[in-house]
Design an enzyme around this catalytic site. Structure first.
Site, PDB file in Angstrom:
ATOM      1  N   GLU A  88      23.741 -16.791  16.517  1.00  0.00           N
ATOM      2  CA  GLU A  88      23.960 -16.163  15.257  1.00  0.00           C
ATOM      3  C   GLU A  88      24.976 -15.019  15.667  1.00  0.00           C
ATOM      4  O   GLU A  88      25.162 -14.600  16.698  1.00  0.00           O
ATOM      5  CB  GLU A  88      22.533 -15.267  15.088  1.00  0.00           C
TER       6      GLU A  88
ATOM      7  N   HIS B 188      10.444 -21.198   8.942  1.00  0.00           N
ATOM      8  CA  HIS B 188      11.225 -21.386   7.964  1.00  0.00           C
ATOM      9  C   HIS B 188      12.286 -22.489   8.417  1.00  0.00           C
ATOM     10  O   HIS B 188      13.013 -23.076   7.357  1.00  0.00           O
ATOM     11  CB  HIS B 188      12.117 -20.171   7.442  1.00  0.00           C
TER      12      HIS B 188
ATOM     13  N   LYS C 210       5.517 -16.108  10.919  1.00  0.00           N
ATOM     14  CA  LYS C 210       5.735 -15.958  12.085  1.00  0.00           C
ATOM     15  C   LYS C 210       6.143 -14.578  12.547  1.00  0.00           C
ATOM     16  O   LYS C 210       6.594 -14.187  11.687  1.00  0.00           O
ATOM     17  CB  LYS C 210       6.806 -17.183  12.826  1.00  0.00           C
TER      18      LYS C 210
ATOM     19  N   LYS D 292      21.912 -13.930  19.928  1.00  0.00           N
ATOM     20  CA  LYS D 292      22.374 -12.927  19.036  1.00  0.00           C
ATOM     21  C   LYS D 292      23.795 -12.453  19.469  1.00  0.00           C
ATOM     22  O   LYS D 292      24.119 -12.564  20.740  1.00  0.00           O
ATOM     23  CB  LYS D 292      21.618 -11.801  18.935  1.00  0.00           C
TER      24      LYS D 292
ATOM     25  N   ARG E 224       0.825  -1.238   0.088  1.00  0.00           N
ATOM     26  CA  ARG E 224       0.089  -0.003   0.011  1.00  0.00           C
ATOM     27  C   ARG E 224       0.871   1.259  -0.206  1.00  0.00           C
ATOM     28  O   ARG E 224       0.321   2.573   0.221  1.00  0.00           O
ATOM     29  CB  ARG E 224      -0.901   0.007   1.011  1.00  0.00           C
TER      30      ARG E 224
ATOM     31  N   HIS F 170      11.617 -22.133  16.251  1.00  0.00           N
ATOM     32  CA  HIS F 170      12.713 -22.802  15.804  1.00  0.00           C
ATOM     33  C   HIS F 170      13.302 -23.893  16.463  1.00  0.00           C
ATOM     34  O   HIS F 170      13.294 -25.109  16.071  1.00  0.00           O
ATOM     35  CB  HIS F 170      13.915 -21.942  15.164  1.00  0.00           C
TER      36      HIS F 170
HETATM   37  C1  BG6 Z   1      14.034 -15.477  12.367  1.00  0.00           C
HETATM   38  C2  BG6 Z   1      14.203 -14.450  13.451  1.00  0.00           C
HETATM   39  O1  BG6 Z   1      12.882 -16.447  12.402  1.00  0.00           O
HETATM   40  O2  BG6 Z   1      15.225 -16.317  12.200  1.00  0.00           O
HETATM   41  C3  BG6 Z   1      15.507 -13.969  13.580  1.00  0.00           C
HETATM   42  O3  BG6 Z   1      13.172 -13.766  13.595  1.00  0.00           O
HETATM   43  C4  BG6 Z   1      16.577 -14.724  13.128  1.00  0.00           C
HETATM   44  O4  BG6 Z   1      15.701 -13.014  14.491  1.00  0.00           O
HETATM   45  C5  BG6 Z   1      16.466 -15.613  12.024  1.00  0.00           C
HETATM   46  O5  BG6 Z   1      17.837 -13.964  12.785  1.00  0.00           O
HETATM   47  C6  BG6 Z   1      17.524 -16.872  11.801  1.00  0.00           C
HETATM   48  O6  BG6 Z   1      17.146 -17.619  10.921  1.00  0.00           O
HETATM   49  P1  BG6 Z   1      18.380 -18.197   9.952  1.00  0.00           P
HETATM   50  O7  BG6 Z   1      17.720 -19.079   9.043  1.00  0.00           O
HETATM   51  O8  BG6 Z   1      19.380 -17.345   9.520  1.00  0.00           O
HETATM   52  O9  BG6 Z   1      19.242 -19.149  11.060  1.00  0.00           O
END
Ligand code: BG6
Length: 492
Positions: free
Chosen positions: A216, A178, A148, A340, A49, A240
């Site tokens: 991460e 994912h 999500k 993180k 939009r 996850h």
């Molecule tokens: C997402 C989170 O679902 O997954 C993020 O919201 C995170 O905070 C990400 O960085 C990590 O995904 P991947 O595939 O990079 O491990």
């Protein structure tokens, strides 16, 4: 040419100018097109939009697509074909009348052409989009895909799910996590159930404990506004990490159908032991990063990131011990850890097997005797089994050492490109396979378990423990596991 057939569809992407769409969804659709996995008649509608002309938005999408797919993987012919499928549509998601143009396009495509509506928008508007789709006569036969986070606790997730369920049945709702689309995560099912070697050992008689780490390297950077309301428990553990835990812990499903697999996963989530108030201090660690170093460069702490609120007590790290109350896993802790600004990006599961029941080697070597199965989800996807052998050499006697039996996916299957999780997930939505999507009762069971932790934290009022950016989290996450006489694999 691909050995699977995919029906034509009209793929309507709500939130087409958002970060997720640009970074992940358009590139995934492009790759599917390149792999011959989009039907010739499939059309893609980019819905947003934002003000501006359609042409401006299409050019922007193209530029972002080139950036995220990368020059090396862009093929001029595929790009031309892909862009020819794409139409931009200005829609205010909350205005019913704006859906008429969408209905017209769907009508043009033909009644037999299925509509797939992907909501890359905040969950708060899912209900309104569903209602407006229905009012425009677009709900019948349509599949909806929900990103999500679906809610921020059990109650709010129920509200979202119930709002969507008024217009769509569960078998046409695809909830994304994912991680389930990652090739190595799907491999967990093959590894466990296609290898009798493992399946016979997969229980408390042979396994002492399990570690799941999702680390991460990045901090929060531009996402502070969203993340600060969520925190690492809601952002990563609720979905996850609990999904990974389910795939490791579930009983063999009767078959590979979506419901058989999801039935088994729900049983695991329901068997998770609640964490007592006392367990909150001994079994769970919350952390928040402070300034430190990443790749040799100084980086700010969470509270110093752009647009941050300096008072926030949101956690950027969680480590915890989960116990599953069933016959298979009684007495086998699952240690979960995610954060993180860790030293590296690493997603890994380590299954620690028990020692042999009768020990005949030198007593001082006893501690190192245990097989470990290490499943590396990313990066360097692969599986390694640590086995005990004898040291080579005349002077070594029966000295033992641990060595790996290794399967590295990228070296072994060199020719095959590892597809991004979203490519797999979008393909499965188009094929109508719900296997890799999360059912309502799974989401709710996961929230229920997380809610008790969130409530406990709120009640205690304890602030998260600081850890330096670039470290493996607060010291207490080491104490969490050493208290049980164990350590994190690799001593990291
Ligand atoms: C997402 C989170 O679902 O997954 C993020 O919201 C995170 O905070 C990400 O960085 C990590 O995904 P991947 O595939 O990079 O491990």
């Amino acid at each position: 040419m691909p050995s699977i057939t995919v029906e034509p569809c009209t793929f309507a992407l709500f939130g087409a100018l958002g970060d997720l769409a640009l970074r992940k969804l358009f590139p995934a659709l492009y790759q599917l097109d390149g792999a011959g996995l989009l039907h010739d008649d499939t059309r893609i509608l980019a819905l947003a939009r934002e003000p501006g002309s359609d042409q401006q938005h299409l050019s922007f999408i193209e530029a972002q697509l080139r950036k995220y797919v990368g020059a090396k993987e862009i093929d001029a012919a595929v790009l031309e074909r892909f862009l020819a499928r794409l139409t931009y549509l200005h829609v205010d998601f909350l205005k019913a009348e704006d859906y008429l143009a969408l209905a017209e396009l769907a009508e043009l495509a033909g009644r037999e052409q299925r509509l797939i509506a992907y909501f890359a928008t905040p969950a708060a508007v899912y209900g309104a989009i569903c209602e407006n789709l229905s009012k425009a006569g677009l709900a019948e036969n349509t599949r909806v895909v929900l990103e999500k986070p679906i809610g921020s606790d059990l109650e709010s997730s129920r509200k979202v799910n119930d709002a969507v369920a008024q217009f769509f049945p569960e078998n046409r709702i695809y909830r994304i996590d994912h991680y389930l689309g990652k090739e190595t995560v799907q491999n967990l099912i093959a590894l466990r159930f296609a290898n009798s070697l493992f399946e016979t050992q997969w229980n408390q008689n042979y396994i002492s404990h399990v570690e799941i780490t999702v680390a991460e390297k990045v901090g929060i950077e531009g996402r502070w506004g969203y993340f600060d309301k969520a925190g690492q428990l809601r952002d990563m553990i609720q979905n996850h990490l609990l999904q990974l835990l389910c795939l490791i812990a579930m009983d063999p499903p009767a078959d590979l159908s979506a419901d058989s697999i999801r039935d088994e996963k729900v049983k695991v989530l329901k068997a998770l032991a609640p964490i007592s108030p006392e367990g909150l201090t001994t079994q769970v660690v919350r952390g928040q990063y402070i300034a430190g170093h990443s790749e040799g460069k100084a980086v700010p702490g969470y509270l110093e990131e752009e647009n941050s609120n300096t008072q926030s007590d949101t956690e950027t790290f969680v480590a915890l011990r989960a116990d599953i109350r069933n016959w298979r896993w009684a007495g086998v802790p699952f240690y979960l850890r995610t954060g993180k600004r860790m030293p590296q990006k690493l997603s890994q599961i380590v299954i620690h097997f028990k020692e042999p029941s009768h020990y005949i080697f030198a007593p001082e070597q006893r501690l190192q005797i245990s097989n470990k199965l290490i499943i590396r989800l990313q990066p360097d996807e692969g599986i390694s089994l640590r086995v005990m052998t004898k040291e080579q050499g005349l002077d070594k006697g029966m000295q033992l050492r641990s060595g790996p039996l290794q399967l590295n996916f990228s070296d072994t299957y060199r020719s095959a490109r590892i597809p991004d999780a979203y490519e797999r997930l979008l393909l499965e939505v188009m094929r109508g396979n719900q296997n890799l999507f999360v059912r309502k009762d799974e989401i709710e069971a996961a929230w229920k378990w997380c809610d008790q932790l969130i409530a406990g934290w709120k009640k205690s009022g304890d602030a998260p423990k600081p850890y330096a950016a670039g470290s493996w989290g607060p010291m207490s996450s080491i104490a969490l596991i050493t208290r049980d006489g164990r350590s994190w694999y690799g001593d990291i």
